[in-house]
Design a protein around this motif. Sequence first.
Motif, short mmCIF file in Angstrom:
data_model
loop_
_atom_site.label_atom_id
_atom_site.label_comp_id
_atom_site.label_asym_id
_atom_site.label_seq_id
_atom_site.Cartn_x
_atom_site.Cartn_y
_atom_site.Cartn_z
N LEU A 246 0.83 -1.20 0.00
CA LEU A 246 0.00 0.00 0.00
C LEU A 246 0.86 1.25 0.00
O LEU A 246 0.58 2.23 -0.72
CB LEU A 246 -0.94 -0.01 1.21
CG LEU A 246 -1.94 1.14 1.31
CD1 LEU A 246 -2.90 1.12 0.12
CD2 LEU A 246 -2.71 1.07 2.63
N GLN A 247 1.94 1.24 0.79
CA GLN A 247 2.85 2.37 0.82
C GLN A 247 3.56 2.55 -0.51
O GLN A 247 3.93 3.67 -0.88
CB GLN A 247 3.87 2.19 1.94
CG GLN A 247 3.26 2.29 3.34
CD GLN A 247 4.27 1.95 4.43
OE1 GLN A 247 5.45 1.77 4.18
NE2 GLN A 247 3.78 1.85 5.67
N LYS A 248 3.73 1.44 -1.24
CA LYS A 248 4.34 1.51 -2.56
C LYS A 248 3.31 1.87 -3.63
O LYS A 248 3.64 1.90 -4.83
CB LYS A 248 5.00 0.17 -2.92
CG LYS A 248 6.14 -0.23 -1.99
CD LYS A 248 7.30 0.73 -2.11
CE LYS A 248 8.44 0.35 -1.19
NZ LYS A 248 9.54 1.34 -1.23
N GLN A 249 2.06 2.11 -3.17
CA GLN A 249 0.95 2.47 -4.06
C GLN A 249 0.68 1.38 -5.10
O GLN A 249 0.24 1.65 -6.22
CB GLN A 249 1.22 3.81 -4.75
CG GLN A 249 1.34 4.97 -3.76
CD GLN A 249 1.52 6.30 -4.44
OE1 GLN A 249 1.90 6.38 -5.60
NE2 GLN A 249 1.20 7.38 -3.73
N ASN A 250 0.93 0.14 -4.71
CA ASN A 250 0.62 -1.00 -5.57
C ASN A 250 -0.66 -1.64 -5.03
O ASN A 250 -0.63 -2.60 -4.25
CB ASN A 250 1.78 -2.01 -5.57
CG ASN A 250 1.62 -3.06 -6.66
OD1 ASN A 250 0.50 -3.47 -6.97
ND2 ASN A 250 2.73 -3.51 -7.20
N LYS A 251 -1.82 -1.11 -5.44
CA LYS A 251 -3.10 -1.54 -4.91
C LYS A 251 -3.40 -3.00 -5.26
O LYS A 251 -4.00 -3.72 -4.48
CB LYS A 251 -4.20 -0.61 -5.44
CG LYS A 251 -5.55 -0.83 -4.79
CD LYS A 251 -5.52 -0.50 -3.30
CE LYS A 251 -5.50 0.96 -2.99
NZ LYS A 251 -6.67 1.72 -3.34
N GLN A 252 -2.96 -3.43 -6.44
CA GLN A 252 -3.22 -4.80 -6.86
C GLN A 252 -2.56 -5.80 -5.92
O GLN A 252 -3.20 -6.77 -5.47
CB GLN A 252 -2.73 -5.01 -8.29
CG GLN A 252 -3.05 -6.39 -8.85
CD GLN A 252 -2.61 -6.54 -10.30
OE1 GLN A 252 -2.09 -5.61 -10.90
NE2 GLN A 252 -2.83 -7.71 -10.88
#
Length: 465
Positions: A246-252
Amino acid sequence: MIDMYKPGALQQTLSAMSHQELLDLVLKLSSDSPDFSRALLANIRYAPKPGKTEQVRQLKQQISNFFAAFPTRYAYLDPEYDEDESYPELDPMIEAAKMLPSNERLEVLWHLVLCGKQMFEHENLPVGTQQIEAAINFYAEAVRQSALSHQEKQPYFDALVNALTWRMSGYGEVSDALEKAISTLCAGTQDYQYLLTRLETSDYSRANELSAGYYLKLGDQENYLRIRQANLKTEAHYLELANYWLQKQNKQKYIATLELGASFLLQQRREPRYSFDFLFLGSSVKPSELLRTLADYYTLKYDYENLCRILIATAEYSGVNLDLYEQVKTAASANQWQELQPQLLEFAKRNPEILAQIYLFESDWEAAIQLAHRHLHAERLQVLVAEGVKEHYPQASLKIYEQLVQHYIGLQSREHYRTAARHAGAIKSIYQDILKAPENGRNYINAICQRYPRYRALQNEFRRL
């Protein structure tokens, strides 16, 4: 090869060993031989250093004396181990140690820790760990305040990491204190890298956990993921990895990790041992933060099909409550509800009170009454059903309350007579307010008093009605 029988051979061998090799050797011999350990502790006499005081010797002796007397002192007490046992006699010694110069403070505090270790490993006598944990915390703080270089801190890191595998670390919160102490000492990249090399060969059960955290602090994402993905053993592990994505903005990958965690929780829940604990300890377990997070996500997405799936998983994992039941009913389509309702009712059987609440919510009065009849001595369930159905099935409600009255009278104590009178009051209220036959309520109470004329405490309680 050195001939160990030649004069000076032992000195020559020991002189050639590094500080770490000597330390490891002494610790191994100490662990293998209680006599060696006792002799070592009894004969440790550091060469006088500048600032060395008599107080250090006295404090160490007082600590040694306390632990030496422990087996005799507690020989006649309850042998059941209490890890929360506290020893106030040690507190003044710890406080006195905190007032010493840094090097002397470290010596005294670690001596207390070593004495505790000896009790666990050599005397086979577990002791309360509160003062040991305090000594570890103050020891770490003393090292931190010494403002040592990375090289100078290594022996302290070694001592703390070695201590993680001591038998004592499995008791109380000693391992937590040691982990916190190691964290207190860490001040930069070199410290974390050194600890990672030490943990690679450690048998500590949480070595991977610590290593993953250190790699994360170093920004070494490759090694963090290598360790974390290979060691997903608890809900907290899945949440940690999900939050990383989530912190890496990888929602998948965030959602995929949460879904893997949900599957893990259900698999764990279905294991026979876990199911036995679930039934033995109660009808529900701690709610899952992971499943709640997934449910919130699908709610915001208006993805009701997946929301219902996760809510059913929640019901299976931690049990049903009325709020969860209503959530599923609201989110499910008509066809889905026909399939999901029986599953929820089956999960609700683990807790008859919850099942009764659902029956009452659905106005299934007869099912609620039958449930109450199957649990005649579950007072809260009986009252829940009796109150829930009294407007629709007053006679059934009266029967439930009458059974409760007779049950508590049969227990024959003033406290139980008082409970019986409370239920008799509910009977009186039903006759008066619902059936509009107050004389029947009065006749019922009079009949109870006439049936037990010699029960003075009962007479006093029922006279108030």
